[in-house]
Design an enzyme around this catalytic site. Structure first.
Site, PDB file in Angstrom:
ATOM      1  N   GLN A  65      60.975  73.648  -9.008  1.00 51.90           N
ATOM      2  CA  GLN A  65      61.966  74.373  -8.198  1.00 51.90           C
ATOM      3  C   GLN A  65      61.667  75.874  -8.248  1.00 51.90           C
ATOM      4  OE1 GLN A  65      65.264  76.098  -8.306  1.00 51.90           O
ATOM      5  NE2 GLN A  65      66.032  75.842 -10.387  1.00 51.90           N
ATOM      6  N   SER A  81      84.328  78.406 -17.138  1.00 52.79           N
ATOM      7  CA  SER A  81      85.066  77.900 -15.979  1.00 52.79           C
ATOM      8  C   SER A  81      85.007  76.378 -15.923  1.00 52.79           C
ATOM      9  CB  SER A  81      84.485  78.492 -14.696  1.00 52.79           C
ATOM     10  OG  SER A  81      85.091  77.919 -13.551  1.00 52.79           O
ATOM     11  N   GLY A  86      86.201  71.829 -14.770  1.00 52.51           N
ATOM     12  CA  GLY A  86      85.193  70.823 -14.492  1.00 52.51           C
ATOM     13  C   GLY A  86      84.161  71.347 -13.493  1.00 52.51           C
ATOM     14  N   LEU A  88      83.024  71.670 -10.005  1.00 52.24           N
ATOM     15  CA  LEU A  88      83.727  71.525  -8.732  1.00 52.24           C
ATOM     16  C   LEU A  88      82.843  71.003  -7.609  1.00 52.24           C
ATOM     17  CD1 LEU A  88      85.891  74.779  -8.760  1.00 52.24           C
ATOM     18  CD2 LEU A  88      86.525  72.484  -9.511  1.00 52.24           C
ATOM     19  N   GLN A  89      81.544  71.268  -7.676  1.00 52.10           N
ATOM     20  CA  GLN A  89      80.627  70.784  -6.641  1.00 52.10           C
ATOM     21  C   GLN A  89      79.559  69.914  -7.291  1.00 52.10           C
ATOM     22  OE1 GLN A  89      78.571  73.822  -4.456  1.00 52.10           O
ATOM     23  NE2 GLN A  89      77.685  72.409  -2.981  1.00 52.10           N
ATOM     24  N   GLU A 106      70.854  73.172 -10.536  1.00 53.55           N
ATOM     25  CA  GLU A 106      70.401  73.296 -11.927  1.00 53.55           C
ATOM     26  C   GLU A 106      71.282  74.261 -12.723  1.00 53.55           C
ATOM     27  OE1 GLU A 106      66.522  74.616 -14.611  1.00 53.55           O
ATOM     28  OE2 GLU A 106      66.222  74.030 -12.513  1.00 53.55           O
ATOM     29  N   GLU A 139      69.291  76.720  -1.195  1.00 56.15           N
ATOM     30  CA  GLU A 139      70.456  76.849  -2.077  1.00 56.15           C
ATOM     31  C   GLU A 139      70.425  78.168  -2.834  1.00 56.15           C
ATOM     32  OE1 GLU A 139      72.643  74.536  -5.766  1.00 56.15           O
ATOM     33  OE2 GLU A 139      70.521  74.990  -5.847  1.00 56.15           O
TER      34      GLU A 139
END
Length: 310
Positions: A65, A81, A86, A88-89, A106, A139
């Protein structure tokens, strides 16, 4: 970043990962995901694109990557966080039979490990090797996570390994061809100067100015001077110009207002051409304009630009 285009993978990652609520929730997510079936491997009846929980130990990063550097402080913030809300995505992963390989996410995976999570949410999808590189690049660009050298290396891999042209890369990452070209020019710097860019000691703008110095040793000492004296990009360009062509210095009495006008014209032409442009004045209002290019593709782009003016 330039405005996103509607074609190709440049649409963004949202189209690749299901979003149940049509967008990120404003309310804190629950620490447990009771609605998700817990299992490590999908069965034939499962929807392979559905979100699921898997053991974090069964997920591994993609060694190819683009991103190589992760800010430890930022990871610690994210892990705190994650402890509270948890992940979230979900991570986008590929099923490698013995493990899941991360295509996108990652940073979330690293932070989840720091937070002590035993499981992480994933979406399993299969892509070609080229698509995996493109998605990872997109990303990171969208999140502004790549440093300039990592971004340039990713573009280079798409060109060399998958034979994409610069305009094709630009379309996939929703950037201009000029931005891709300028990014890849940074790879012509010496390895030490590239490391200074990675360490954020100098900016990409400073680095592009240093490309005018072909001698690596002089390039490196000049880069340190820029860092030590906190020179601006404009000051760096002037410094490089004086170092490269000291014999061309001509002491003439010129009106400073006139100098400012010509500097403004140079900047406008740089914006149009997408490369370095210099105006050299002579007597009797004569002179010449120099346009630099750094690859065959860039020369063809400049020629196309001139032809379009007809």
């Amino acid at each position: 970043m330039a405005g996103r285009r509607t074609g190709g993978l440049g649409k963004g990652l949202d189209a690749l990962i299901p979003n149940k609520a049509g967008g990120p929730s404003k309310e804190p997510a629950k620490k447990t995901r009771s609605a998700v079936v817990k299992k490590d491997k999908p069965t034939e009846k499962d929807n392979p694109a559905a979100e699921r929980l898997v053991k974090i130990s069964s997920v591994e990063p993609n060694l190819n990557q683009p991103r190589r550097h992760f800010d430890e402080d930022a990871l610690l913030e994210l892990s705190e966080s994650i402890k509270q809300y948890g992940v979230l995505q979900p991570l986008l992963v590929s099923d490698k039979k013995d493990y899941f390989e991360i295509i996108a996410g990652e940073r979330r995976w690293r932070a989840a490990k720091m937070a002590g999570l035993k499981e992480v949410p994933v979406v399993v999808k299969e892509f070609t090797d080229q698509e995996i590189v493109e998605i990872s690049l997109i990303e990171n660009i969208q999140r502004e996570d790549l440093n300039p050298i990592e971004e340039a290396m990713a573009y280079k891999r798409l060109m060399e390994e998958f034979h994409l042209k610069q305009d094709e890369i630009a379309d996939r990452v929703a950037k201009s061809r000029t931005a891709v070209t300028n990014s890849m020019r940074l790879l012509k710097l010496s390895s030490k100067v590239q490391e200074m860019v990675i360490a954020d000691m100098i900016s990409a703008g400073h680095a592009r100015a240093l490309l005018g110095i072909s001698d690596e040793a002089l390039q490196e000492t000049t880069a340190m001077k820029v860092f030590d004296e906190k020179l601006s990009v404009r000051e760096t360009e002037k410094l490089v110009k004086n170092l490269v062509s000291p014999a061309k210095k001509v002491k003439t009495e010129r009106n400073t207002a006139e100098d400012a006008i010509y500097e403004s014209l140079e900047e406008k032409m740089k914006g149009i051409m997408g490369t370095k442009v210099s105006i050299q004045r002579k007597k009797n209002n004569k002179g010449k304009i120099e346009i630099e290019y750094y690859s065959r593709d860039e020369l063809e782009r400049i020629i196309d630009l001139f032809e379009s003016i007809r």
